[in-house]
Design a protein around this motif. Structure first.
Motif, PDB file in Angstrom:
ATOM      1  N   ASP A 194       0.818  -1.212   0.000  1.00 44.03           N
ATOM      2  CA  ASP A 194       0.000   0.000   0.000  1.00 44.03           C
ATOM      3  C   ASP A 194       0.853   1.263   0.000  1.00 44.03           C
ATOM      4  OD1 ASP A 194      -2.352  -1.367  -0.029  1.00 44.03           O
ATOM      5  OD2 ASP A 194      -2.569  -1.412   2.151  1.00 44.03           O
ATOM      6  N   ARG A 195       2.172   1.100   0.095  1.00 40.58           N
ATOM      7  CA  ARG A 195       3.058   2.251   0.158  1.00 40.58           C
ATOM      8  C   ARG A 195       3.183   2.916  -1.203  1.00 40.58           C
ATOM      9  NH1 ARG A 195       6.783   2.262   4.592  1.00 40.58           N
ATOM     10  NH2 ARG A 195       7.705   3.991   3.434  1.00 40.58           N
ATOM     11  N   ARG A 196       3.236   4.247  -1.204  1.00 37.37           N
ATOM     12  CA  ARG A 196       3.485   4.985  -2.440  1.00 37.37           C
ATOM     13  C   ARG A 196       4.975   5.325  -2.585  1.00 37.37           C
ATOM     14  NH1 ARG A 196      -0.952   3.199  -2.936  1.00 37.37           N
ATOM     15  NH2 ARG A 196      -2.690   4.160  -4.019  1.00 37.37           N
ATOM     16  N   THR A 197       5.716   5.106  -1.523  1.00 33.37           N
ATOM     17  CA  THR A 197       7.169   5.284  -1.569  1.00 33.37           C
ATOM     18  C   THR A 197       7.812   4.015  -1.030  1.00 33.37           C
ATOM     19  OG1 THR A 197       7.147   6.315   0.629  1.00 33.37           O
ATOM     20  CG2 THR A 197       7.055   7.784  -1.282  1.00 33.37           C
ATOM     21  N   ALA A 198       8.999   3.693  -1.511  1.00 30.98           N
ATOM     22  CA  ALA A 198       9.660   2.459  -1.103  1.00 30.98           C
ATOM     23  C   ALA A 198      10.012   2.499   0.382  1.00 30.98           C
ATOM     24  CB  ALA A 198      10.922   2.254  -1.934  1.00 30.98           C
ATOM     25  N   PRO A 199       9.797   1.403   1.109  1.00 28.02           N
ATOM     26  CA  PRO A 199      10.174   1.372   2.532  1.00 28.02           C
ATOM     27  C   PRO A 199      11.687   1.357   2.684  1.00 28.02           C
ATOM     28  CG  PRO A 199       9.492  -0.802   1.810  1.00 28.02           C
ATOM     29  CD  PRO A 199       9.223   0.120   0.659  1.00 28.02           C
ATOM     30  N   SER A 200      12.164   1.942   3.741  1.00 28.63           N
ATOM     31  CA  SER A 200      13.597   1.958   4.009  1.00 28.63           C
ATOM     32  C   SER A 200      14.044   0.596   4.528  1.00 28.63           C
ATOM     33  CB  SER A 200      13.929   3.031   5.047  1.00 28.63           C
ATOM     34  OG  SER A 200      13.371   2.670   6.313  1.00 28.63           O
ATOM     35  N   VAL A 201      15.351   0.409   4.597  1.00 33.72           N
ATOM     36  CA  VAL A 201      15.899  -0.823   5.170  1.00 33.72           C
ATOM     37  C   VAL A 201      15.414  -0.986   6.607  1.00 33.72           C
ATOM     38  CG1 VAL A 201      18.019  -1.999   5.859  1.00 33.72           C
ATOM     39  CG2 VAL A 201      17.917  -0.806   3.667  1.00 33.72           C
ATOM     40  N   ASP A 202      15.448   0.093   7.378  1.00 33.67           N
ATOM     41  CA  ASP A 202      15.010   0.029   8.781  1.00 33.67           C
ATOM     42  C   ASP A 202      13.539  -0.352   8.888  1.00 33.67           C
ATOM     43  OD1 ASP A 202      17.512   0.686   9.683  1.00 33.67           O
ATOM     44  OD2 ASP A 202      17.076   2.831   9.920  1.00 33.67           O
ATOM     45  N   LEU A 214      16.428  -1.679  -5.176  1.00 32.94           N
ATOM     46  CA  LEU A 214      15.338  -1.994  -4.247  1.00 32.94           C
ATOM     47  C   LEU A 214      15.524  -3.390  -3.658  1.00 32.94           C
ATOM     48  CD1 LEU A 214      12.744  -0.735  -3.121  1.00 32.94           C
ATOM     49  CD2 LEU A 214      11.484  -1.862  -4.957  1.00 32.94           C
ATOM     50  N   LEU A 215      15.976  -4.326  -4.477  1.00 37.05           N
ATOM     51  CA  LEU A 215      16.250  -5.678  -3.984  1.00 37.05           C
ATOM     52  C   LEU A 215      17.410  -5.658  -2.996  1.00 37.05           C
ATOM     53  CD1 LEU A 215      15.776  -8.746  -4.083  1.00 37.05           C
ATOM     54  CD2 LEU A 215      17.368  -8.833  -6.021  1.00 37.05           C
ATOM     55  N   ARG A 216      18.461  -4.891  -3.299  1.00 40.18           N
ATOM     56  CA  ARG A 216      19.613  -4.827  -2.395  1.00 40.18           C
ATOM     57  C   ARG A 216      19.215  -4.291  -1.018  1.00 40.18           C
ATOM     58  NH1 ARG A 216      23.430  -2.195  -7.099  1.00 40.18           N
ATOM     59  NH2 ARG A 216      23.909  -4.169  -8.177  1.00 40.18           N
ATOM     60  N   ASP A 217      18.346  -3.285  -0.986  1.00 40.93           N
ATOM     61  CA  ASP A 217      17.876  -2.754   0.300  1.00 40.93           C
ATOM     62  C   ASP A 217      17.132  -3.838   1.086  1.00 40.93           C
ATOM     63  OD1 ASP A 217      18.943  -0.298  -0.278  1.00 40.93           O
ATOM     64  OD2 ASP A 217      17.041   0.633  -0.839  1.00 40.93           O
ATOM     65  N   GLN A 218      16.293  -4.592   0.377  1.00 37.48           N
ATOM     66  CA  GLN A 218      15.534  -5.629   1.063  1.00 37.48           C
ATOM     67  C   GLN A 218      16.457  -6.730   1.593  1.00 37.48           C
ATOM     68  OE1 GLN A 218      12.538  -8.390  -0.981  1.00 37.48           O
ATOM     69  NE2 GLN A 218      11.237  -6.968   0.184  1.00 37.48           N
ATOM     70  N   LEU A 219      17.442  -7.101   0.816  1.00 38.07           N
ATOM     71  CA  LEU A 219      18.377  -8.137   1.266  1.00 38.07           C
ATOM     72  C   LEU A 219      19.193  -7.665   2.470  1.00 38.07           C
ATOM     73  CD1 LEU A 219      19.572  -9.536  -2.178  1.00 38.07           C
ATOM     74  CD2 LEU A 219      17.958 -10.570  -0.567  1.00 38.07           C
ATOM     75  N   GLU A 220      19.509  -6.366   2.532  1.00 41.23           N
ATOM     76  CA  GLU A 220      20.192  -5.825   3.701  1.00 41.23           C
ATOM     77  C   GLU A 220      19.309  -5.960   4.942  1.00 41.23           C
ATOM     78  OE1 GLU A 220      22.622  -4.111   6.477  1.00 41.23           O
ATOM     79  OE2 GLU A 220      23.116  -4.949   4.510  1.00 41.23           O
ATOM     80  N   ARG A 229      10.994  -8.221  11.981  1.00 41.80           N
ATOM     81  CA  ARG A 229      11.154  -8.542  13.407  1.00 41.80           C
ATOM     82  C   ARG A 229       9.787  -8.740  14.076  1.00 41.80           C
ATOM     83  NH1 ARG A 229      14.920  -4.055  13.240  1.00 41.80           N
ATOM     84  NH2 ARG A 229      17.078  -4.838  13.173  1.00 41.80           N
ATOM     85  N   ALA A 230       8.830  -7.883  13.731  1.00 40.59           N
ATOM     86  CA  ALA A 230       7.495  -7.981  14.337  1.00 40.59           C
ATOM     87  C   ALA A 230       6.833  -9.309  13.981  1.00 40.59           C
ATOM     88  CB  ALA A 230       6.630  -6.809  13.882  1.00 40.59           C
TER      89      ALA A 230
END
Length: 779
Positions: free
Chosen positions: A533-541, A599-605, A548-549
């Motif tokens: 539902d995000r209009r902007t990409a989520p950050s690594v954090d 975007l994939l690299r951020d998710q893998l981090e 974690r949740a």
């Protein structure tokens, strides 16, 4: 939606203004904008005939707003009204709004489905922002508003955005203060809209993660903004259940109904609509409407107070009932001679259509709430009654509204059959939470009143004149199975012949993980749903915190994170893709990121961070070649101890060359939905060919068998087939190690496996079967 006409002396100016305004709303949600500008592409001037043609082009039953630049543009527009059909001219409005600022405001406001009057009002306020900042020119009234205007920015945290219930809480809060409040969705450009109108707030379509600018003016502007900030911090009163808690669904409570997915009884037909043919208009239709609204408000208030668990639903219905925007429209229609029921029905039908046009599937289903309120008032106006199910009856309804679901005698009604499809309607949620057997999507099958009918929601079947003895045996079996499955949900799924199968849960939200009973972890975390539902990409954090949740909700059991799986029927708003002639055979899953890897690299981090703290597996979707696997592993880079890596097997090519693809991996997970679709060349969502897309087709099972025998690593199933308890036993017999099912099915899958002797399953006969029907017969 209204149409818009731009009249200007300059063709270039008009097109440039339209280009600017069009940027403010999505392409599929813009009003029709027609241009009458310049005598040609380069010659300045205006032409009345060109204006009349533009009005005809933009004509809409909701009206046409005409914006103009100066001088003869006004004269040309006035003359044009004499050239068009009088019926068209009657709902055309010329506005003095500034061309550029007014056009932007008009396009944005029109995109929300606002009325012609509301759009014109917003357009005519187009200069207030500059006047507020720079001063001057606004007149006494505008200056007063500008001087007291204040804004704050809040973020929508709700999983389904500002849908009816949280929107109702916001509207109720706004209307308790002496202030005028507006909302603007900064991520979509929609707004500003009236925050005191539920229909406007709910159809703003603000999704999870969207930033809202809240503006307020009036005596209590500061107070209302502070209160809205607090409400937003609490997810507008729509907080998910905390980890460790159990709601009605999570607890598997039988409530006051049987809680089964199968039922039999005489059909009771209800909800065919309110007949207005015999209604006789009286002398004071406005007073009749007010009386009906008051009666329904009292009814809904009683339901709200008597049902704390679902009070928010009825609070939302109350807000819809009292929404000033549609009420103003209806009262205007009554003043013009329209009978109260007709005006009420037309307005609420239009509002329901607005909801149906929203992007989010959950939001679209809120149209059911609008129709529920519509029909309650129509019944109050006409004296109509709702048929009630007799003891042991099955209520057959076009749609199920929450009030009906809440007031049925759950212990007496045998079940409910809903013609409309959809599983997130408020009526469906209430009925299931009360343990009432229910099936949706039975369609237009003919059901005579009083005829014996039966349904099996697990099998997706609805029958008229069924084999009653067979159905009652099924009911007894399901009752026993359900009670035992819930009691033993936390026990391992160890078969009679000693194999233990891990049964995990598919999750698309933290709440899915919270509500999972008995899951041995998650075999599929759908990241494209988690952040879809995000209009902007989520950050690594942000990604790491969500992972974690989910892990915490599953008590730190292993979770399998699937990297972004987009394309085909799963777009990501923050990663637009080029149009493809056949998107299911185009850039899907891992293929997308070969050209755009960041975007994939951020998710893998994010995955690596969480894997250092809790057991995590990661898998890559839509893999076809060994080169793709090598590239994905290279992108993943060094991995912490315990991070297991796998791929999805979704295409026949991957299944057939699995021994090559799986080299160096820890596991593979078969996505049976896509594998079935690609193997049978049949889209499951296409009703003409959907029966071909059967996961128990022997060709699909042969590919699964091939993967199990040749992979050399752990094999999981995460498609829909794993959620079918009967199919789960067969998959285990074929040698599958893990099954990842939807949450409610996890206890039932584990229960069925615990009572299965896999050695007794004739897998050779199944693999050699003629078709899926024969496979089911063998099972």
């Amino acid at each position: 939606m209204i149409g818009i006409v731009v009249v200007s002396h300059s063709h270039a100016l008009a097109n440039a203004a339209i280009g600017l305004a069009a940027e403010m709303v999505a392409a599929d949600n813009r009003p029709v904008i027609a241009v009458a500008a310049g005598l040609d592409a380069t010659t300045f001037g205006t032409d009345a005939m060109a204006v009349s043609e533009a009005i005809t082009t933009a004509d809409s039953p909701d009206g046409v707003l005409v914006l103009l630049d100066l001088g003869s543009a006004v004269l040309s527009a006035e003359l044009a009204l004499e050239f068009v059909d009088p019926d068209v001219a009657s709902h055309v409005r010329l506005t003095s709004a500034p061309l550029v600022e007014g056009l932007v405001a008009a396009v944005v406001t029109a995109s929300t489905g606002a009325s012609l009057a509301a759009v014109a009002a917003e357009a005519e306020r187009g200069l207030l922002g500059k006047q507020d900042h720079l001063g001057g020119g606004g007149g006494v009234e505008a200056a007063a508003v500008a001087a007291t205007d204040q804004t704050v920015e809040v973020v929508v945290g709700n999983e389904h955005g500002l849908h009816a219930r949280p929107a109702a809480r916001l509207v109720g809060l706004v209307n308790s203060f002496d202030a005028v409040v507006t909302l603007t969705d900064l991520d979509t450009g929609r707004g500003p809209i009236d925050a005191g109108s539920l229909s406007m707030v709910a159809t703003l379509n603000a999704q999870q993660g969207h930033r809202l600018r809240v503006g307020a003016s009036g005596r209590q502007a500061a107070e209302v903004l502070a209160a809205i900030g607090e409400l937003a911090a609490e997810n507008f009163g729509d907080e998910p259940t905390a980890a460790g808690q159990t709601g009605s669904r999570a607890a598997g409570s039988l409530a006051s109904g049987s809680g089964l997915d199968v039922a039999i009884g005489p059909a009771v037909i209800a909800g065919a609509g309110v007949d207005l043919n015999d209604y006789v208009a009286g002398g004071d239709e406005a007073a009749r409407l007010d009386g009906a609204v008051a009666t329904v408000a009292e009814e809904l208030g009683r339901l709200r107070d008597a049902s704390p668990e679902h009070g928010g639903i009825f609070e939302a219905h109350l807000a819809l009932l009292k929404d000033r925007k549609p009420l103003d429209e209806i009262r205007a229609a009554i003043a013009a001679g329209t009978p109260a029921p007709v005006g009420w029905k037309q307005t609420y039908d239009d509002l329901a259509k607005t909801f149906e046009g929203l992007d989010d599937a959950y939001q679209r289903e809120r149209a059911q709430d609008v129709r529920a309120v519509r029909d309650r008032v129509l019944r109050a106006l006409t004296g109509a009654t709702v048929d009630e199910a007799a003891d042991g009856g099955i209520l057959v309804v076009p749609e199920l509204d929450a009030a009906t679901a809440a007031t049925l005698a759950a212990a007496k009604v045998a079940g409910i059959a809903v013609r409309a499809a959809g599983t997130t309607g408020h009526g469906v949620i209430v009925a299931r939470s009360r343990g009432i057997p229910l099936i949706t999507g039975i369609g237009d099958v003919a059901v005579p009143a009083g005829a014996t009918v039966a349904f099996d929601a697990r099998a997706g079947s609805f029958e008229v004149a069924p084999d009653e003895d067979a159905v009652r045996r099924t009911i007894t079996e399901r009752q026993t199975e359900r009670e035992r499955a819930i009691e033993e949900a936390d026990q391992p799924a160890t078969t009679v012949d000693g194999r233990t199968i891990a049964v995990l849960v598919n999750v698309g939200s933290v709440q899915d993980a919270v509500e999972a009973r008995g899951a041995d972890g998650s075999g599929l975390v759908r990241t494209e749903v988690l952040f879809g539902d995000r209009r902007t990409a989520p950050s690594v954090d942000e990604q790491a915190e969500q992972f974690r949740a989910i892990a915490r909700a599953l008590q730190e059991k292993p979770i399998t994170i699937r990297t972004w799986d987009i394309g085909g029927d799963k777009p990501l708003p923050f990663l637009p893709q080029d149009q493809e002639a056949n998107p299911f055979l185009g850039e899907r899953g891992l293929r997308v990121f070969r050209r755009r890897p960041q975007l994939l690299r951020d998710q893998l981090e994010a995955v690596r961070r969480v894997a250092a703290e809790t057991p995590v597996h990661v898998m890559f979707p839509m893999v076809t070649t060994a080169d793709e696997v090598a590239w994905a592993l290279d992108e993943l880079g060094p991995r912490p101890d315990g991070l297991e890596v796998g791929i999805m097997v979704e295409v026949p090519a991957a299944a057939l060359r699995i021994d090559t693809l799986a080299a160096g991996l820890d596991f593979v997970s078969i996505g049976t939905n896509d594998l079935t679709q690609y193997t049978t060349a049949a889209d499951r969502t296409n009703t003409a060919v959907a029966p071909l897309a059967d996961g128990l087709d022997p060709a699909v099972l042969q590919l699964i068998d091939h993967v199990v025998r040749r992979a050399g690593v752990r094999v999981a199933i995460c498609g829909d087939l794993a959620s079918d308890p009967q199919a789960a036993v067969l998959l285990a017999a074929l040698g599958v190690d893990e099954l990842s099912a939807v949450g409610p099915q996890v206890p039932l899958v584990k229960e069925r496996l615990r009572h299965a002797d896999l050695g007794q399953i004739d897998t050779a006969a199944v693999l050699a079967a003629r078709d899926a029907t024969q496979v089911r017969g063998l099972l």
